[in-house]
Design a protein around this motif. Structure first.
Motif, PDB file in Angstrom:
ATOM      1  N   ASP A 272       0.837  -1.204   0.000  1.00  0.00           N
ATOM      2  CA  ASP A 272       0.000   0.000   0.000  1.00  0.00           C
ATOM      3  C   ASP A 272       0.871   1.252   0.000  1.00  0.00           C
ATOM      4  OD1 ASP A 272      -2.167  -1.651   0.029  1.00  0.00           O
ATOM      5  OD2 ASP A 272      -3.051  -0.869   1.874  1.00  0.00           O
ATOM      6  N   ASP A 273       1.976   1.210   0.754  1.00  0.00           N
ATOM      7  CA  ASP A 273       2.922   2.333   0.750  1.00  0.00           C
ATOM      8  C   ASP A 273       3.504   2.538  -0.646  1.00  0.00           C
ATOM      9  OD1 ASP A 273       2.578   2.562   3.498  1.00  0.00           O
ATOM     10  OD2 ASP A 273       4.378   1.405   3.987  1.00  0.00           O
ATOM     11  N   LEU A 274       3.927   1.443  -1.261  1.00  0.00           N
ATOM     12  CA  LEU A 274       4.567   1.522  -2.578  1.00  0.00           C
ATOM     13  C   LEU A 274       3.592   2.045  -3.632  1.00  0.00           C
ATOM     14  CD1 LEU A 274       7.216   0.851  -4.131  1.00  0.00           C
ATOM     15  CD2 LEU A 274       6.212  -1.381  -4.642  1.00  0.00           C
TER      16      LEU A 274
ATOM     17  N   LYS B 220      -4.261   1.735   2.129  1.00  0.00           N
ATOM     18  CA  LYS B 220      -4.114   2.304   3.469  1.00  0.00           C
ATOM     19  C   LYS B 220      -2.623   2.439   3.765  1.00  0.00           C
ATOM     20  CE  LYS B 220      -8.460   0.701   5.531  1.00  0.00           C
ATOM     21  NZ  LYS B 220      -9.084  -0.108   6.624  1.00  0.00           N
ATOM     22  N   PRO B 221      -1.999   3.478   3.220  1.00  0.00           N
ATOM     23  CA  PRO B 221      -0.557   3.639   3.435  1.00  0.00           C
ATOM     24  C   PRO B 221      -0.232   3.920   4.895  1.00  0.00           C
ATOM     25  CG  PRO B 221      -1.488   5.569   2.352  1.00  0.00           C
ATOM     26  CD  PRO B 221      -2.571   4.537   2.375  1.00  0.00           C
ATOM     27  N   GLY B 222       0.951   3.483   5.304  1.00  0.00           N
ATOM     28  CA  GLY B 222       1.405   3.682   6.670  1.00  0.00           C
ATOM     29  C   GLY B 222       2.495   4.737   6.755  1.00  0.00           C
ATOM     30  N   PRO B 223       3.183   4.810   7.898  1.00  0.00           N
ATOM     31  CA  PRO B 223       4.210   5.844   8.113  1.00  0.00           C
ATOM     32  C   PRO B 223       5.359   5.792   7.111  1.00  0.00           C
ATOM     33  CG  PRO B 223       3.624   4.767  10.182  1.00  0.00           C
ATOM     34  CD  PRO B 223       2.982   3.979   9.094  1.00  0.00           C
ATOM     35  N   GLN B 224       5.705   4.597   6.621  1.00  0.00           N
ATOM     36  CA  GLN B 224       6.830   4.490   5.692  1.00  0.00           C
ATOM     37  C   GLN B 224       6.517   5.111   4.330  1.00  0.00           C
ATOM     38  OE1 GLN B 224       9.252   3.632   8.148  1.00  0.00           O
ATOM     39  NE2 GLN B 224      10.160   2.744   6.322  1.00  0.00           N
TER      40      GLN B 224
ATOM     41  N   LEU C  43      15.096  -9.316   9.938  1.00  0.00           N
ATOM     42  CA  LEU C  43      13.904  -9.566   9.124  1.00  0.00           C
ATOM     43  C   LEU C  43      12.655  -9.627  10.005  1.00  0.00           C
ATOM     44  CD1 LEU C  43      15.309 -12.271   6.669  1.00  0.00           C
ATOM     45  CD2 LEU C  43      14.970  -9.835   6.221  1.00  0.00           C
ATOM     46  N   ASP C  44      12.797 -10.240  11.176  1.00  0.00           N
ATOM     47  CA  ASP C  44      11.674 -10.282  12.119  1.00  0.00           C
ATOM     48  C   ASP C  44      11.322  -8.875  12.599  1.00  0.00           C
ATOM     49  OD1 ASP C  44      11.591 -13.067  11.937  1.00  0.00           O
ATOM     50  OD2 ASP C  44      13.022 -13.317  13.580  1.00  0.00           O
ATOM     51  N   MET C  45      12.340  -8.034  12.776  1.00  0.00           N
ATOM     52  CA  MET C  45      12.093  -6.652  13.192  1.00  0.00           C
ATOM     53  C   MET C  45      11.324  -5.892  12.111  1.00  0.00           C
ATOM     54  SD  MET C  45      15.716  -5.601  15.015  1.00  0.00           S
ATOM     55  CE  MET C  45      15.126  -3.951  15.418  1.00  0.00           C
ATOM     56  N   ILE C  46      11.711  -6.100  10.856  1.00  0.00           N
ATOM     57  CA  ILE C  46      11.008  -5.442   9.749  1.00  0.00           C
ATOM     58  C   ILE C  46       9.561  -5.919   9.690  1.00  0.00           C
ATOM     59  CG2 ILE C  46      10.910  -5.179   7.242  1.00  0.00           C
ATOM     60  CD1 ILE C  46      13.978  -5.434   7.231  1.00  0.00           C
ATOM     61  N   ASP C  47       9.367  -7.235   9.838  1.00  0.00           N
ATOM     62  CA  ASP C  47       8.006  -7.787   9.837  1.00  0.00           C
ATOM     63  C   ASP C  47       7.151  -7.159  10.935  1.00  0.00           C
ATOM     64  OD1 ASP C  47       8.246  -9.471   7.679  1.00  0.00           O
ATOM     65  OD2 ASP C  47       8.747 -11.239   8.863  1.00  0.00           O
ATOM     66  N   LYS C  48       7.720  -7.051  12.117  1.00  0.00           N
ATOM     67  CA  LYS C  48       6.955  -6.588  13.275  1.00  0.00           C
ATOM     68  C   LYS C  48       6.725  -5.082  13.258  1.00  0.00           C
ATOM     69  CE  LYS C  48       6.986  -6.629  18.355  1.00  0.00           C
ATOM     70  NZ  LYS C  48       7.727  -7.066  19.577  1.00  0.00           N
ATOM     71  N   LYS C  49       7.782  -4.313  12.987  1.00  0.00           N
ATOM     72  CA  LYS C  49       7.695  -2.863  13.157  1.00  0.00           C
ATOM     73  C   LYS C  49       7.220  -2.125  11.908  1.00  0.00           C
ATOM     74  CE  LYS C  49      11.287  -2.570  16.733  1.00  0.00           C
ATOM     75  NZ  LYS C  49      12.532  -1.864  17.156  1.00  0.00           N
TER      76      LYS C  49
ATOM     77  N   MET D  95      18.033   1.793   7.973  1.00  0.00           N
ATOM     78  CA  MET D  95      17.170   1.244   6.921  1.00  0.00           C
ATOM     79  C   MET D  95      15.775   1.844   6.985  1.00  0.00           C
ATOM     80  SD  MET D  95      17.809  -2.809   6.349  1.00  0.00           S
ATOM     81  CE  MET D  95      17.629  -3.267   8.060  1.00  0.00           C
ATOM     82  N   ALA D  96      15.207   1.844   8.188  1.00  0.00           N
ATOM     83  CA  ALA D  96      13.832   2.298   8.358  1.00  0.00           C
ATOM     84  C   ALA D  96      13.667   3.769   7.982  1.00  0.00           C
ATOM     85  CB  ALA D  96      13.377   2.068   9.797  1.00  0.00           C
ATOM     86  N   GLU D  97      14.719   4.556   8.170  1.00  0.00           N
ATOM     87  CA  GLU D  97      14.642   5.983   7.879  1.00  0.00           C
ATOM     88  C   GLU D  97      15.148   6.334   6.484  1.00  0.00           C
ATOM     89  OE1 GLU D  97      13.260   8.274   9.843  1.00  0.00           O
ATOM     90  OE2 GLU D  97      12.720   6.667  11.236  1.00  0.00           O
ATOM     91  N   SER D  98      15.596   5.348   5.732  1.00  0.00           N
ATOM     92  CA  SER D  98      16.273   5.618   4.459  1.00  0.00           C
ATOM     93  C   SER D  98      15.340   6.109   3.356  1.00  0.00           C
ATOM     94  CB  SER D  98      16.990   4.358   3.977  1.00  0.00           C
ATOM     95  OG  SER D  98      16.051   3.344   3.627  1.00  0.00           O
TER      96      SER D  98
END
Length: 405
Positions: free
Chosen positions: A161-163, A370-374, A327-333, A309-312
């Motif tokens: 959705d973000d993309l 439904k885009p999110g913060p990213q 990868l688990d962190m990306i999935d979760k957060k 990465m998250a802020e890039s």
């Protein structure tokens, strides 16, 4: 008292069994998908759709399946490729895993290549396999707008959705392809040596081999090089495959004998084609960290660089070790994705809980985003690249022009 105890025991037993039956019936209700998929709409008034070509080799099946779920959306198209070094059983397992997901089974938008080809890392078979994938996906689906190449070592940093939200305002003929005509050391190391890739004609795995002589750098066209990870428009790929002039075929013949041709073929075709060179956005929207001096592949990413990465503002990151904790962190957060579940989006209508996959059900309209913060960070990155594109200061420039600037 004995009669009362028996009566109470019977009552409690009946109540407990009723609760169990109710709970399981609820689970069955929550997890059963709608019998028919919702309609998917394409066109300028709807969000863009993407065709994902996800490739890997032996023992990459589980990684590809995880990546598929991380980038899945009913509007997109997916082609999964395990090279010839993988066993047929692994291909069958991957196909079965994909079909076990209710939404994939309902929308039928995921395919696994049955007759795979070798993808020799240093050879030109990578380009051949990619062109084949693009042509197959064109035949399978007329709705997608951009073709995205991913490998089993990649992972998304945004939801679909973000993309789609970030690309909704992008002209759909634009191509996101990192490129330069400054060949540097690559001219003598990559372009002048003549290599032969046995993956093009042998049914067994084999390494490339070099000819004893070298060739001059061509002057009939300009050479460009850059990242092999691209986001290409459908119109440009139609030109590469069905080419109404001879340029794509001429360059394909030349790059057949170029080392790491995936780092130059599409770049050189698009920058030598007058009708497409002004559609090049100079960036690949990938997050990578390189050694100094850079090696053949970027460094492996881990939890120590998660915040970067998250802020890039990148759409994808590369490369990751198998099952790395990050990868688990990306999935979760970021993706909010449960284990063995697709990433929730506007198309999901199921209840969210620890035992229910919210995307096991979907509504009447899977075209809702439904885009999110990213999404905001990605859109800023895309806007910055588009500003460069609009100024015409960083697209398909030959070396002398780059020096003057």
């Amino acid at each position: 008292m004995g009669v009362e105890r028996k009566w109470l025991f019977t009552l409690f037993t009946a109540a407990f069994l009723s609760f169990i039956i109710l709970m399981f019936s609820s689970l069955s209700c929550f997890n059963s998908p709608v019998p028919f998929p919702s309609s998917v709409h394409y066109g300028p008034h709807y969000p863009p759709a993407f065709a994902y070509f996800i490739s890997g080799g032996n023992r990459d099946g589980d990684r590809i399946f995880r990546l598929l779920l991380a980038v899945y959306h009913p509007r997109n198209r997916y082609l999964l490729h395990l090279g010839l070094d993988a066993r047929d059983e692994e291909r069958q397992k991957l196909a079965a895993a994909a079909m076990s997901v209710p939404v994939i089974r309902a929308f039928g938008n995921v395919d696994v290549v049955g007759k795979a080809g070798y993808m020799t890392y240093l050879g030109s078979s990578n380009v051949a396999v990619t062109l084949r994938a693009a042509s197959v996906m064109m035949k399978l689906d007329a709705g997608w707008n951009w073709f995205v190449t991913l490998s089993a070592r990649d992972y998304p940093l945004v939801t679909q959705d973000d993309l789609s939200h970030a690309f909704s305002s992008v002209r759909r003929d634009l191509n996101f392809i990192d490129h330069t005509s400054d060949l540097g050391w690559k001219e003598k190391d990559r372009f002048q040596p003549i290599i032969v890739d046995p993956g093009l004609y042998l049914a067994r795995r084999s390494q490339i081999f070099l000819a004893t002589q070298k060739r001059d750098t061509p002057d009939a066209f300009n050479l460009f090089t850059g990242s092999p990870w691209v986001i290409l428009s459908r119109s440009f790929l139609e030109y590469c495959i069905f080419g109404w002039d001879n340029l794509p075929r001429t360059l394909l013949m030349y790059f057949t004998n170029v080392k790491l041709s995936q780092e130059g073929y599409f770049h050189s075709v698009i920058c030598n084609a007058p009708e497409f060179k002004n559609t090049t956005v100079n960036g690949d929207l990938r997050y990578m960290i390189w050694d100094n001096p850079p090696k053949m592949e970027p460094l492996f990413l881990n939890v120590s660089v998660y915040d970067q990465m998250a802020e890039s503002g990148a759409a994808f990151a590369r490369q990751f070790e198998v099952g790395d904790q990050v990868l688990d962190m990306i999935d979760k957060k970021i993706l909010k994705r449960g284990r063995n579940q697709a990433v929730p989006g506007g198309w999901c209508s199921g209840w969210r809980s620890w035992w229910v996959d919210p995307c096991s059900q979907w509504g009447d309209d899977v075209n809702i985003l439904k885009p999110g913060p990213q999404a905001k960070k990605l859109k800023e990155s895309v806007s910055s690249l588009l500003d460069d594109w609009s100024s015409h200061t960083n697209q398909c420039l030959i070396t002398s022009e780059e020096t003057e600037d």
